[in-house]
Design an enzyme around this catalytic site. Structure first.
Site, PDB file in Angstrom:
ATOM      1  N   ASP A 452      36.218  20.934   8.263  1.00 55.60           N
ATOM      2  CA  ASP A 452      37.054  21.819   9.060  1.00 55.60           C
ATOM      3  C   ASP A 452      36.500  23.243   9.043  1.00 55.60           C
ATOM      4  O   ASP A 452      35.619  23.586   8.245  1.00 55.60           O
ATOM      5  CB  ASP A 452      38.485  21.812   8.527  1.00 55.60           C
ATOM      6  CG  ASP A 452      39.211  20.509   8.833  1.00 55.60           C
ATOM      7  OD1 ASP A 452      38.770  19.803   9.744  1.00 55.60           O
ATOM      8  OD2 ASP A 452      40.213  20.216   8.160  1.00 55.60           O
ATOM      9  N   LYS A 474      39.009  23.593  13.849  1.00 59.82           N
ATOM     10  CA  LYS A 474      40.012  23.897  14.878  1.00 59.82           C
ATOM     11  C   LYS A 474      40.572  25.297  14.640  1.00 59.82           C
ATOM     12  O   LYS A 474      40.709  25.746  13.508  1.00 59.82           O
ATOM     13  CB  LYS A 474      41.168  22.903  14.832  1.00 59.82           C
ATOM     14  CG  LYS A 474      40.774  21.443  14.917  1.00 59.82           C
ATOM     15  CD  LYS A 474      42.031  20.591  14.902  1.00 59.82           C
ATOM     16  CE  LYS A 474      41.694  19.127  14.808  1.00 59.82           C
ATOM     17  NZ  LYS A 474      41.202  18.748  13.477  1.00 59.82           N
ATOM     18  N   MET A 587      50.307  28.071   8.392  1.00 65.49           N
ATOM     19  CA  MET A 587      49.971  28.246   9.817  1.00 65.49           C
ATOM     20  C   MET A 587      51.121  28.889  10.589  1.00 65.49           C
ATOM     21  O   MET A 587      51.482  28.468  11.692  1.00 65.49           O
ATOM     22  CB  MET A 587      49.600  26.890  10.443  1.00 65.49           C
ATOM     23  CG  MET A 587      48.396  26.243   9.785  1.00 65.49           C
ATOM     24  SD  MET A 587      48.128  24.532  10.282  1.00 65.49           S
ATOM     25  CE  MET A 587      49.459  23.685   9.425  1.00 65.49           C
TER      26      MET A 587
END
Length: 674
Positions: A452, A474, A587
């Site tokens: 990631d 991402k 997040m």
């Protein structure tokens, strides 16, 4: 063979070297099989990827091992061809180990795989030598195999990771000489135990390619490089072995090096070199080929003194009345030409004799591979016998070019065509020191690592250099590779029999989509394993001095994601607004203004302590401490990754912060964004 490290030890610590002993029997290099999956340009056995007739059976090979053990052979080196292509290689190895023989394996490394590394380890080799011929382009050129370099380095890495003593073997030519510094760097990078530099010998394909031999200036520079690097390692406390072979003039050259660098030790080293005695072809070095012929060493395959199918090796070696063997065993040898006039022939013993024979037709002639000047070897004017053409009885060999009925490629008996495996691995929150032992082991063994965006460079640097690395990172609303495509990539790679590590920040099962990926793997019938990681909540809380639980303040912890698949808030704010627990938001930076407003609207005290932690556990960690009402205004300059913690435990950071404490306290006290 010239053992640089032993002599260098003696230079730095006189008297540390063990006394030179005369062995009862020779070291035996045994070419168990002539078949090889490569066709190297300098192969002395002229091997090929075919079955050669007449090779020893398992029972015949065991009888040879019995004889070698009884005779007192100090070491047995199993070579080829490629010895791992022999169906009974591990059976014979274990049999030899039971006989208390030192057993080494000489391989090209391409067939050392994840499927057989455990068997190689279990066999108990005292040493595994892997041949390398330079950086990728040169190696693949010499080995005549695209991808051969990567396969060999993977074999090297697997041995190192599994605690097997492993070394690199490098044959010096004018073409790969520029690669030698990089190869030496590889020794340190892969923590290689031993480096063996072989000078080119004019035998087999090496005879055809002798025009490629490194000229004398290159040879001197290469040997200088080994001397200096050996010295650097020893002074740093690193006991890596440096060895050279097939040019015993290296011993004389070392004496001159010592005279320049350590003149007070020169005479002592000269005595030790004389006791070493140089080349021992036909005396303390022997070779058995794949069909049982016994040779003076591995480079005299055109000359046989007997066959172990007809007579035990011990009898052949002890009782031979062969003229050439007698010449090899004379002390001093009756050398001719420049070698006969050398003042230091008692050190090198005339060097390897096969180059002299190929060049002049006389095995006692001068060696064209000697790279020392006339001044350095102090030529005398003593007369030497004239050269003569020796009539060598050639061993009848099988010609692979005439073998028209080529069988299919032989596969390793240990290899099974099964799918690979995917390891879902948590990398932790950023500090490479927080990797688990198992995570580190897997990323250093993997064929492919798919990672990631938030994996730190320090962790990526720990991945094996031979491993394929794919970034599928991402960002919010900006996916490098959609999740569905990542799932299919994992399946595809595993189906090509690869070991795949899916490396995720923090813990893969805490907002890491790990469950979704495993569902796809399970549906495709792909084997998988999960390796948990230190979660972002645990790591960032600990490195910020914020305990997630404390008996005086909270009885529970709630982990919350700041957005769902559609990047929308769909949370139970009434539950979250209760004051008796710690909340950790993942997040949530982009939506935190709305989160704050909704929590206050549902009853949470607007003065609830709140902290935003950017790049937690790394040297760029930034901690912003405020309240639920005001934290959104304090985090406007931050970018992901940010973890947000709400609850009374946040106030403990004032007293408990320890990581980058001076910087963190400044930021907490002044509510600053750096």
């Amino acid at each position: 063979m010239f053992r640089i490290s032993q002599m260098m030890h003696e230079v730095l610590s006189p008297g540390s070297m063990r006394p030179i002993r005369t062995p009862k029997a020779p070291v035996v290099i045994w070419n168990l099989i002539r078949r090889c999956n490569l066709t190297c340009r300098h192969c002395y056995s002229t091997s090929a990827d075919i079955d050669f007739p007449g090779e020893l059976t398992t029972s015949q090979a065991k009888a040879v091992i019995d004889d070698l053990a009884d005779y007192g052979v100090p070491a047995l080196i199993l070579s080829g061809g490629e010895p791992l292509l022999r169906h009974d290689i591990f059976e014979l190895t274990q049999y030899a180990k039971q006989k208390r023989l030192y057993v080494g394996l000489s391989s090209n490394g391409t067939l050392i795989t994840r499927e057989n590394i455990n068997r190689i380890k279990a066999a108990g080799y005292d040493y595994v030598g892997i041949s390398i011929d330079g950086n990728r382009p040169n190696h693949d050129y010499f080995r005549r195999r695209e991808g051969g370099f990567d396969e060999a380095m993977r074999g090297l890495s697997l041995c190192s990771q599994n605690g097997i003593k492993v070394g690199l073997r490098f044959t010096l030519t004018k073409d790969n000489f520029p690669d030698l510094p990089d190869i030496i760097d590889t020794l340190r990078e892969f923590k290689v135990d031993k480096f063996y530099l072989s000078h080119l010998n004019y035998s087999g394909r090496g005879r055809t390619n002798r025009r490629d031999d490194a000229h004398h200036r290159m040879t001197r520079a290469a040997v200088d490089m080994l001397f200096e690097n050996c010295l650097i390692d020893l002074e740093a406390g690193i006991n890596r072995e440096y060895v050279t072979g097939n040019n015993d003039a290296d011993g004389v050259y070392f004496y001159h090096w010592v005279k320049q660098r350590f003149p007070q030790q020169a005479e002592h080293i000269k005595q030790r070199l004389t006791a070493w005695g140089g080349n021992s072809t036909g005396k303390f070095i022997a070779n058995i080929d794949n069909v049982g012929n016994v040779h003076p060493d591995t480079f005299w395959w055109n000359y046989s003194i007997g066959n172990v199918k007809d007579q035990p090796f011990s009898q052949i070696w002890q009782h031979t009345d062969d003229t050439l063997m007698q010449k090899f065993r004379e002390s001093p040898r009756a050398l001719k030409g420049r070698c006969g006039n050398c003042s230091y022939s008692q050190i090198c013993n005339g060097n390897t004799r096969v180059r002299a024979y190929v060049s002049s037709g006389d095995p006692m002639g001068e060696d064209p591979g000697c790279y020392l000047s006339d001044k350095e070897i102090e030529l005398t004017d003593k007369p030497t016998p004239a050269l003569k053409q020796w009539s060598m009885p050639k061993t009848v060999r099988f010609d692979p070019e005439k073998f028209r009925k080529r069988p299919a490629k032989l596969e390793l008996a240990t290899h099974k065509p099964v799918n690979g495996k995917v390891y879902l691995v948590g990398a932790g929150p950023g500090d490479p020191g927080l990797l688990t032992v198992k995570a580190l082991e897997l990323i250093q063994k993997a064929d492919v690592v798919i990672h990631d965006r938030l994996i730190s460079n320090e962790i990526l640097d720990l991945i094996s250099k031979t491993c394929e690395v794919i970034n599928v990172g991402k960002q919010t609303s900006n996916h490098n590779l959609p999740q569905q495509d990542i799932n299919q990539l994992l399946i595809k790679l595993a189906q090509t029999n690869k070991s795949v590590v899916r490396l995720k920040g923090g813990d893969p099962f805490i907002f890491g989509r790990g469950g979704e990926e495993l569902q796809a793997l399970a549906k495709a019938d792909i084997a998988y394993e999960v390796v948990p990681g230190v979660s972002a909540a645990n790591g960032c809380g600990a490195y910020s001095g914020i305990p997630l639980t404390h008996r005086d303040f909270t009885q529970s912890v709630t982990f919350v994601t700041g957005h769902n698949k559609e990047n929308k808030l769909n949370l139970d704010f009434e539950y979250l607004a209760k004051s008796d627990h710690t909340i950790v938001f993942y997040m949530a930076l982009a939506n935190f203004t709305e989160l704050s407003r909704e929590l206050i609207r549902h009853g949470m005290n607007k003065s609830t302590p709140a902290a935003a932690i950017y790049n937690g556990t790394t040297n760029s960690q930034t901690v912003i401490k405020s309240t639920l009402e005001h934290l959104p205004d304090k985090t406007g300059q931050l970018k992901p990754p940010v973890l947000i913690i709400l609850g009374q435990v946040v106030n403990l950071a004032d007293d408990l912060s320890w990581f980058l404490a001076d910087r963190i306290n400044e930021k907490i006290l002044h509510y600053e964004v750096v």
